[in-house]
Design a protein around this motif. Sequence first.
Motif, short mmCIF file in Angstrom:
data_model
loop_
_atom_site.label_atom_id
_atom_site.label_comp_id
_atom_site.label_asym_id
_atom_site.label_seq_id
_atom_site.Cartn_x
_atom_site.Cartn_y
_atom_site.Cartn_z
N SER A 248 37.42 37.01 37.59
CA SER A 248 36.70 36.80 36.34
C SER A 248 35.20 36.75 36.59
O SER A 248 34.74 36.53 37.72
CB SER A 248 37.16 35.51 35.67
N SER A 249 34.43 36.90 35.53
CA SER A 249 32.98 36.82 35.63
C SER A 249 32.56 35.45 36.17
O SER A 249 31.68 35.34 37.03
CB SER A 249 32.35 37.07 34.27
N GLU A 250 33.22 34.40 35.68
CA GLU A 250 32.89 33.06 36.12
C GLU A 250 33.19 32.87 37.61
O GLU A 250 32.42 32.24 38.35
CB GLU A 250 33.67 32.02 35.30
N SER A 251 34.31 33.43 38.05
CA SER A 251 34.68 33.32 39.46
C SER A 251 33.67 34.03 40.35
O SER A 251 33.28 33.53 41.41
CB SER A 251 36.08 33.90 39.68
N LEU A 252 33.20 35.20 39.90
CA LEU A 252 32.22 35.95 40.68
C LEU A 252 30.87 35.24 40.73
O LEU A 252 30.17 35.27 41.75
CB LEU A 252 32.06 37.37 40.12
N GLY A 436 34.01 41.68 30.04
CA GLY A 436 33.26 40.44 30.18
C GLY A 436 32.50 40.27 31.47
O GLY A 436 31.98 39.19 31.75
N GLY A 437 32.44 41.31 32.30
CA GLY A 437 31.67 41.22 33.53
C GLY A 437 32.49 40.88 34.75
O GLY A 437 31.94 40.75 35.85
N GLY A 438 33.80 40.75 34.61
CA GLY A 438 34.65 40.54 35.77
C GLY A 438 34.97 41.85 36.45
O GLY A 438 34.53 42.92 36.02
N MET A 439 35.71 41.78 37.53
CA MET A 439 36.12 42.98 38.26
C MET A 439 37.60 42.85 38.63
O MET A 439 38.09 41.76 38.92
CB MET A 439 35.31 43.16 39.56
#
Length: 474
Positions: A248-252, A436-439
């Motif tokens: 997720s974006s938050e994780s990155l 959402g910006g995750g990968m």
Amino acid sequence: MVSVLSSRTVRPPPAPRPRRRIPLTTWDVPMLSANYIQKGLLFHKPAATLLSTTAHVVDHLAAALADALVHYYPVAGRFVTDQHYRGELVVGCSVSVDCDGQGVQVVHAVADEGVSMADVIPPDVDVPPVVQSFFLLDGAINYDGCDHPLLAVQVTDLADGVFVGFSYNHSLSDGTAFWGFLNAWAEIARARLLGFPTPSSRPPLLDRWSPDGGVAAPVVLPCAQVPDLIKRPSQTQTPLRERMLHFSSESLVELKERARQELLVTGDEAGAAALTRFQALASLLWRCITRARRLAPEKETTCRAAINNRGRLRPQLPTEYFGNCIYTVSTEPVRAQELLERGHGWAAAAVGRAVAAHTDAAIRERVAAWTEEPPAKNPPAYMMSWHDPCGTLMGSSPRFDMFGCDFGWGKPVAVRSGKANKVDGGTALYPCPDGGGGMDVELRLMPEHMADLEEDEEFWAVVSPDQPVSEGKL
């Protein structure tokens, strides 16, 4: 696992243009011994009010494809080879795209009864083997574009969805151009189905790049016949396990911040300031894969990544450049024990240094070196046999607009690939469906190494739960 119902050849409409040849140049020719790109998109079935059957889906895609080939006509071509002479002596061969509208293959298939979207993208398990049956031209290498279509499309009917698999010749272009073409095709299809005006997006730039800014000349390979330099991948490759992992974006963001803090503690303020989420994710994958392999402490390892040259050249090449414009960059080799001991921040900065060093001057230096002495002993290829079994390889890109490929009945819900060009320690980076910006990361490893990775607490602390598949709309 699938049955073929129909096959057709889609050609561009007749146009008042001369028959054209486009030479394969410095960045195209090295792909000749690699496999075709195999990427596919999973969709919910369209509403019956739009397209009542999958056969109508195929008709719709084929009609829009013909329109897309007006500007992207090289996709419908074939490769041809020419011998080059000095007097009566053959001194080499070159390969070009013969743009004579030979056509794209489009196949309609149906999966075995009961195969559903959930069977294609089950959560938290290996990618199922059924996915491999959704692609054409298995085992084909790019040089086979002399006889095979440069693009072959399989539309597979599932119980509750549709999978569209694209087998695409990598010597024709790189991923940036490939996904640009698919989005142009999707835009046309969407307009046709929904009654919108025909889009007028910027056409592709088909002229090949030349270092001096002039007309690009074909690469002349030092052989009497091109097959003399071609090496096909082994058909007896070791089976690999493959998983799709969500970050997720938050994780990155948290992963990047951890790397930044580690670098600040060591006094590397420049490295900390330059950090990106890509570097942080590459560091995690490189270190955790190395640990899962249980490499000997003195064994050297590297992290390599495919990189787009367009924006790094001076002057820059536009996004619309239709050809290959990539290299791989690599970190400096480091001993496995040192990589693990130095930590996450150091590895992320090492990836960053490799990317930062890939400047216009570095690109031109590599082009000049290759042009002055094309590989006679080393065949012109990116090949699986060249892969370092101790290294990690990053491919594809989360910048590709994969989920923008809406052909008129809704965006895809997942991206999957075939079995082409798969190596141990190879990864492919995708954007997330939610934008959402995750990968998402497609990761391949030897079975015993994947089992060890599944026990790696550092790794799984960053992996996010799989995203649920959204309900179909329309």
